[in-house]
Design a protein around this motif. Structure first.
Motif, short mmCIF file in Angstrom:
data_model
loop_
_atom_site.label_atom_id
_atom_site.label_comp_id
_atom_site.label_asym_id
_atom_site.label_seq_id
_atom_site.Cartn_x
_atom_site.Cartn_y
_atom_site.Cartn_z
N GLU A 81 0.84 -1.19 0.00
CA GLU A 81 0.00 0.00 0.00
C GLU A 81 0.88 1.25 0.00
O GLU A 81 1.84 1.36 0.76
CB GLU A 81 -0.92 0.01 1.22
N GLY A 82 0.55 2.18 -0.86
CA GLY A 82 1.31 3.42 -0.97
C GLY A 82 2.48 3.35 -1.92
O GLY A 82 3.13 4.38 -2.17
N GLU A 83 2.81 2.17 -2.44
CA GLU A 83 3.91 2.02 -3.39
C GLU A 83 3.37 1.70 -4.78
O GLU A 83 2.20 1.37 -4.95
CB GLU A 83 4.86 0.91 -2.93
N ARG A 84 4.25 1.81 -5.76
CA ARG A 84 3.86 1.53 -7.13
C ARG A 84 3.58 0.04 -7.29
O ARG A 84 4.37 -0.80 -6.89
CB ARG A 84 4.97 1.96 -8.10
N LEU A 85 2.46 -0.29 -7.91
CA LEU A 85 2.06 -1.68 -8.08
C LEU A 85 2.73 -2.29 -9.31
O LEU A 85 2.89 -1.62 -10.34
CB LEU A 85 0.54 -1.79 -8.21
N GLN A 86 3.12 -3.56 -9.18
CA GLN A 86 3.72 -4.28 -10.30
C GLN A 86 2.65 -5.03 -11.08
O GLN A 86 1.67 -5.48 -10.52
CB GLN A 86 4.79 -5.25 -9.80
N LYS A 87 2.90 -5.18 -12.36
CA LYS A 87 1.93 -5.78 -13.26
C LYS A 87 2.26 -7.26 -13.48
O LYS A 87 3.41 -7.63 -13.71
CB LYS A 87 1.93 -5.03 -14.60
N TYR A 88 1.21 -8.10 -13.41
CA TYR A 88 1.34 -9.54 -13.67
C TYR A 88 0.24 -9.96 -14.62
O TYR A 88 -0.91 -9.54 -14.48
CB TYR A 88 1.24 -10.35 -12.37
N GLU A 89 0.60 -10.80 -15.59
CA GLU A 89 -0.40 -11.34 -16.52
C GLU A 89 -0.75 -12.76 -16.09
O GLU A 89 0.12 -13.63 -16.05
CB GLU A 89 0.15 -11.34 -17.95
N GLU A 90 -2.00 -12.98 -15.74
CA GLU A 90 -2.44 -14.28 -15.22
C GLU A 90 -3.75 -14.68 -15.88
O GLU A 90 -4.59 -13.84 -16.19
CB GLU A 90 -2.61 -14.22 -13.70
N ALA A 91 -3.89 -15.99 -16.05
CA ALA A 91 -5.15 -16.53 -16.59
C ALA A 91 -6.09 -16.95 -15.49
O ALA A 91 -7.29 -17.07 -15.70
CB ALA A 91 -4.86 -17.71 -17.52
N ALA A 92 -5.54 -17.21 -14.30
CA ALA A 92 -6.36 -17.65 -13.17
C ALA A 92 -5.87 -16.97 -11.90
O ALA A 92 -5.03 -16.06 -11.94
CB ALA A 92 -6.31 -19.17 -13.04
N SER A 93 -6.40 -17.40 -10.77
CA SER A 93 -6.04 -16.80 -9.49
C SER A 93 -4.54 -16.95 -9.22
O SER A 93 -3.90 -17.91 -9.69
CB SER A 93 -6.84 -17.44 -8.36
N LYS A 94 -3.99 -16.01 -8.45
CA LYS A 94 -2.55 -16.01 -8.18
C LYS A 94 -2.30 -15.77 -6.70
O LYS A 94 -2.96 -14.93 -6.08
CB LYS A 94 -1.84 -14.92 -9.01
N THR A 95 -1.34 -16.51 -6.15
CA THR A 95 -0.94 -16.37 -4.75
C THR A 95 0.45 -15.75 -4.68
O THR A 95 1.39 -16.25 -5.32
CB THR A 95 -0.94 -17.72 -4.03
N PHE A 96 0.57 -14.67 -3.93
CA PHE A 96 1.86 -14.01 -3.72
C PHE A 96 2.38 -14.44 -2.36
O PHE A 96 1.73 -14.24 -1.33
CB PHE A 96 1.70 -12.49 -3.77
N SER A 97 3.56 -15.06 -2.35
CA SER A 97 4.14 -15.56 -1.11
C SER A 97 5.39 -14.76 -0.76
O SER A 97 5.80 -13.85 -1.50
CB SER A 97 4.48 -17.05 -1.24
#
Length: 298
Positions: free
Chosen positions: A166-182
Motif C-alpha cells: 500500500e502506498g507504493e507503485r504496483l507491479q503488473k502480472y499477466e495471469e489466466a487464473a487466481s494467483k498467490t503471492f508468497s
C-alpha cells in the motif's frame, strides 16, 4: 574600471545592479512551476454510463478521454472537454461489442495534469470480479472469470493483476487464473487492482483497488487454538443438553407442572346417610361330611 597613476588597470569593487542580477540568475536555480494535481485515483469511478470524480484543484477544468478495445490512441469525449463539473455522461462512447476505458485530466492556466483512469466497483461487465485472501506472509488474488468477456475473446483474453504494498507503485502480472503471492512481510498491508487484458493490452476499466493485511503466524496459531476451545465447549454443551433431555425429561416435566388440587368427586357419607342395598337370596348348598375314593382312582 579606471587606470591608476602608475598606468595599471584597476577594477572597481562596486558591482553594477545588472551584474548582480546576472550572477544571481546563475547561482540560484529557477523555481519549478506549480504542479497541477490530478483527481485522486480512488475517487474516479465509472458506474454504467456515468463517470464521476472528486475535484483536486480550485478553478480547474476537466477533460474526459476514452479508448476502445484494440485502439492505439485516446480520444476526447466530445461532450466532456474542458468542463467545470465533476461528472460526465459517457453513454455515447460505450460499445456493446468492445470494452471502453475512460480517464480524466485536469487543466488550469495552460497546465495539464496527469490523466487518471477510472475504475469500477461492481456490476461492470468489462471489469473482472476479484477478492483478496490474506494468509501468513501471503496474499491470494482470487479471480472470477467473466463468461461474456471470455466467450468473446476465447484464449486471447487474460487478467492483468497490479499488486504491491500500500502506498507504493504496483507491479503488473499477466495471469489466466487466481494467483498467490508468497514471501510477503507479515502484518503488512498489500493492495491489488485487476483488469481484463486482450493480447496483453488492457481492456475495459479495471476493478477498483482493494487492500488487505497479511496475517502473522502467531495470530494464526492463536486463532486455531481459539477455534478448538470454542469447538470443545460447544461439544460439552450439546452433550449436557442431550443428557438433560433424555434422562431428566420426566423430572423437568414435574418441575414445570403447575400446582393444582384434584377435587373429591365422591365425598364420604355419614353413617346415618349410608344406603344399604337389599341383599340377594343366599345360595343353597350341602355340607360335605365325608369323602370316599372311587374304585377307579385307588
Amino acid at each position: 574600471m579606471e587606470f591608476s597613476r602608475t598606468g595599471k588597470l584597476r577594477v572597481k569593487t562596486a558591482m553594477t545592479p545588472l551584474f548582480l542580477l546576472f550572477v544571481s540568475n546563475l547561482l540560484v536555480p529557477a523555481l519549478p512551476e506549480e504542479i497541477l494535481l490530478p483527481p485522486q485515483p480512488e475517487n474516479v469511478i465509472i458506474s454504467g454510463s456515468q463517470l464521476t470524480w472528486t475535484p483536486a484543484a480550485e478553478n480547474a477544468m476537466y477533460t474526459v478521454e476514452y479508448r476502445r478495445e484494440g485502439a492505439r490512441k485516446w480520444q476526447n469525449v466530445s461532450e466532456c472537454v474542458r468542463i467545470p463539473s465533476s461528472s460526465c455522461d459517457v453513454s455515447t462512447i460505450r460499445n456493446a461489442e468492445r470494452c471502453v476505458r475512460v480517464r480524466v485530466r485536469a487543466e488550469r492556466g495552460g497546465r495539464t495534469s496527469e490523466a487518471v483512469e477510472a475504475c469500477s466497483h461492481h456490476g461492470e461487465p468489462c471489469s473482472p470480479e476479484f477478492s483478496l485472501s490474506p494468509g501468513p506472509g501471503s496474499m491470494t488474488v482470487s479471480l472470477t472469470k467473466s463468461s461474456v468477456f471470455n466467450t468473446r475473446h476465447a484464449d486471447n483474453g487474460n487478467h492483468l493483476i497490479y499488486f504491491g504494498r500500500e502506498g507504493e507503485r504496483l507491479q503488473k502480472y499477466e495471469e489466466a487464473a487466481s494467483k498467490t503471492f508468497s514471501s510477503l512481510e507479515e502484518g503488512r498491508r498489500y493492495c491489488a487492482r485487476v483488469q481484463y487484458g486482450y493480447f496483453s493490452e488492457p481492456a475495459g476499466p479495471p476493478r477498483c483497488l482493494q487492500c488487505e493485511t497479511t496475517l502473522v503466524t502467531e495470530t494464526v496459531g492463536t486463532t486455531i487454538i481459539t477455534c478448538l476451545v470454542v469447538f470443545i465447549v460447544l461439544i460439552i454443551l450439546i452433550t449436557f443438553l442431550f443428557y438433560i433431555l433424555i434422562f431428566k425429561f420426566k423430572k423437568i416435566k414435574e418441575w414445570m407442572k403447575p400446582p393444582y388440587d384434584i377435587p373429591n368427586l365422591f365425598p364420604e357419607r355419614h353413617p346415618e346417610q349410608r344406603v344399604f342395598l337389599p341383599s340377594t337370596s343366599e345360595e343353597r348348598y350341602d355340607v360335605i361330611t365325608s369323602m370316599t375314593a372311587a374304585d377307579g382312582l385307588r
